[in-house]
Design a protein around this motif. Structure first.
Motif, short mmCIF file in Angstrom:
data_model
loop_
_atom_site.label_atom_id
_atom_site.label_comp_id
_atom_site.label_asym_id
_atom_site.label_seq_id
_atom_site.Cartn_x
_atom_site.Cartn_y
_atom_site.Cartn_z
N ILE A 39 0.45 -5.59 -0.45
CA ILE A 39 0.09 -4.23 -0.06
C ILE A 39 -1.36 -3.91 -0.40
O ILE A 39 -2.08 -3.27 0.36
CB ILE A 39 1.04 -3.22 -0.75
CG1 ILE A 39 2.46 -3.41 -0.23
CG2 ILE A 39 0.57 -1.78 -0.53
CD1 ILE A 39 3.49 -2.54 -0.91
N LEU A 61 -3.45 1.42 -3.13
CA LEU A 61 -2.68 2.54 -2.60
C LEU A 61 -3.41 3.82 -2.95
O LEU A 61 -3.91 3.98 -4.06
CB LEU A 61 -1.28 2.53 -3.22
CG LEU A 61 -0.24 3.47 -2.64
CD1 LEU A 61 0.17 3.00 -1.25
CD2 LEU A 61 0.99 3.50 -3.54
N VAL A 88 -3.00 7.81 -3.38
CA VAL A 88 -2.03 8.89 -3.56
C VAL A 88 -2.76 10.10 -4.11
O VAL A 88 -3.41 10.02 -5.16
CB VAL A 88 -0.91 8.47 -4.53
CG1 VAL A 88 0.11 9.60 -4.67
CG2 VAL A 88 -0.22 7.20 -4.05
N TYR A 130 -0.85 -1.13 -6.41
CA TYR A 130 0.55 -0.79 -6.17
C TYR A 130 1.36 -0.94 -7.46
O TYR A 130 2.28 -0.16 -7.71
CB TYR A 130 1.12 -1.70 -5.07
CG TYR A 130 2.51 -1.31 -4.65
CD1 TYR A 130 2.76 -0.09 -4.05
CD2 TYR A 130 3.58 -2.19 -4.87
CE1 TYR A 130 4.05 0.27 -3.66
CE2 TYR A 130 4.87 -1.83 -4.48
CZ TYR A 130 5.09 -0.61 -3.88
OH TYR A 130 6.36 -0.24 -3.51
N PHE A 137 9.06 3.65 -5.11
CA PHE A 137 8.35 2.57 -4.43
C PHE A 137 7.38 3.05 -3.35
O PHE A 137 6.60 2.26 -2.83
CB PHE A 137 9.35 1.59 -3.82
CG PHE A 137 10.24 0.93 -4.83
CD1 PHE A 137 9.71 0.03 -5.76
CD2 PHE A 137 11.59 1.23 -4.89
CE1 PHE A 137 10.52 -0.56 -6.71
CE2 PHE A 137 12.41 0.63 -5.83
CZ PHE A 137 11.87 -0.26 -6.74
N SER A 138 7.46 4.31 -3.00
CA SER A 138 6.52 4.87 -2.03
C SER A 138 6.40 6.37 -2.27
O SER A 138 7.36 6.99 -2.74
CB SER A 138 6.99 4.61 -0.59
OG SER A 138 8.22 5.25 -0.34
N ASP A 161 5.57 10.27 2.34
CA ASP A 161 5.72 9.37 3.48
C ASP A 161 7.02 9.60 4.24
O ASP A 161 7.18 9.10 5.34
CB ASP A 161 5.67 7.91 3.00
CG ASP A 161 4.30 7.52 2.48
OD1 ASP A 161 3.34 8.26 2.72
OD2 ASP A 161 4.20 6.46 1.81
N TYR A 162 7.95 10.36 3.66
CA TYR A 162 9.23 10.61 4.32
C TYR A 162 9.14 11.85 5.22
O TYR A 162 8.23 12.67 5.06
CB TYR A 162 10.33 10.84 3.27
CG TYR A 162 10.62 9.62 2.42
CD1 TYR A 162 11.39 8.57 2.92
CD2 TYR A 162 10.13 9.52 1.12
CE1 TYR A 162 11.66 7.45 2.14
CE2 TYR A 162 10.40 8.40 0.33
CZ TYR A 162 11.17 7.37 0.85
OH TYR A 162 11.43 6.27 0.09
#
Length: 266
Positions: free
Chosen positions: A58, A61, A63, A70, A200-201, A205-206
């Motif tokens: 990956i 990241l 955020v 990650y 994990f994310s 993102d959902y």
């Protein structure tokens, strides 16, 4: 209000007697130590396999405007999961066994100890177990460069709060269990929390509906609180996450003590 009511009815000496009984069981042989330490390795393996292994694929990241590896994103979540797992293991399987099969609590109630003191004593013991996991995990995180020592020390009390919240929740659920088969349902719920709590994310993102649902769950608040402290990102939102966990702990202990009174004293 619930927390104040619980505290006003407690005898520290009788709570200590419940904890002392668990300490005595710990000293009875090496098998309990093996079981005790085994719960630490699951989140560590997830960190190494997904946080480090998948993280190599990956890369970095971003955020909330912060760029990180990650593994640095996943590690605090695994720390919160470690605290949750330790507390739940003690207040579900072990608690249920003592309640339904060993009849330990019936014997304890033959003494001056009351149901609320059993609940609090078992809860404190679950926090001790969860804190053992998280202390070791924090050492691993510092050694891997995933957090700074100062922030690790700041995160440790937060992991104890996570253990407090999930310990209270675990006891409340255990008093409703009818048999070992019901633990399959609990395991499914726990695994769903594990996968969908920002572990994990990022929850952003959902889809919006799923994101809102996740934000209502306890592990989400645990992960956000621990991640913010491990990363040194402080804000008023952390107090909101902490307040959620405090209320959950108080409600869980209150409900468990009421159920114990009904099951054991009626």
């Amino acid at each position: 209000m619930v927390t104040t009511l619980v505290a006003s009815r407690l005898s520290p000496g009788r709570v200590g007697a419940v904890i002392g009984r668990n300490v005595g069981a710990l000293r009875s042989g090496p098998s309990y130590w093996i079981v005790l330490l085994s719960g630490f390795f699951e989140p560590l393996l997830y960190l190494l396999s997904i946080g480090v292994g998948v993280g190599a694929l990956i890369g970095a990241l971003t955020v909330d405007g912060r760029t990180m590896s990650y593994a640095s994103f996943v590690a605090p979540a695994m720390l919160a999961v470690s605290a949750m797992s330790g507390a739940l293991a003690e207040t579900t399987f072990n608690f249920f066994f003592k309640l339904k099969y060993m009849k330990t609590f019936e014997a304890v109630l033959a003494t001056p100890v009351r149901p609320i003191e059993i609940a609090v004593g078992e809860l404190v013991w679950s926090i001790v177990r969860g804190s053992l996991y998280t202390a070791i995990f924090l050492v691993v995180m510092v050694a891997m460069g995933l957090t700074e020592p100062g922030w690790a020390l700041a995160a440790f009390p937060a992991t104890a709060l996570v253990g407090l919240a999930f310990g209270g929740l675990g006891m409340a659920v255990s008093t409703l269990m009818r048999g070992w088969q019901d633990f399959d349902l609990m395991g499914t719920g726990q695994f769903a929390l594990f996968l969908f709590s920002g572990t994990f994310s990022p929850v952003q993102d959902y889809p919006v509906g799923v994101e809102v649902l996740i934000q209502l769950t306890p592990l989400y608040h645990a992960v956000e609180l621990v991640r913010g402290l491990c990363m040194g990102v402080l804000g008023w939102g952390l107090l909101g996450h902490a307040a959620y966990l405090v209320v959950l702990a108080g409600a869980g202990v209150w409900f468990a003590s009421r159920r114990l009174s009904r099951v054991l004293c009626d």
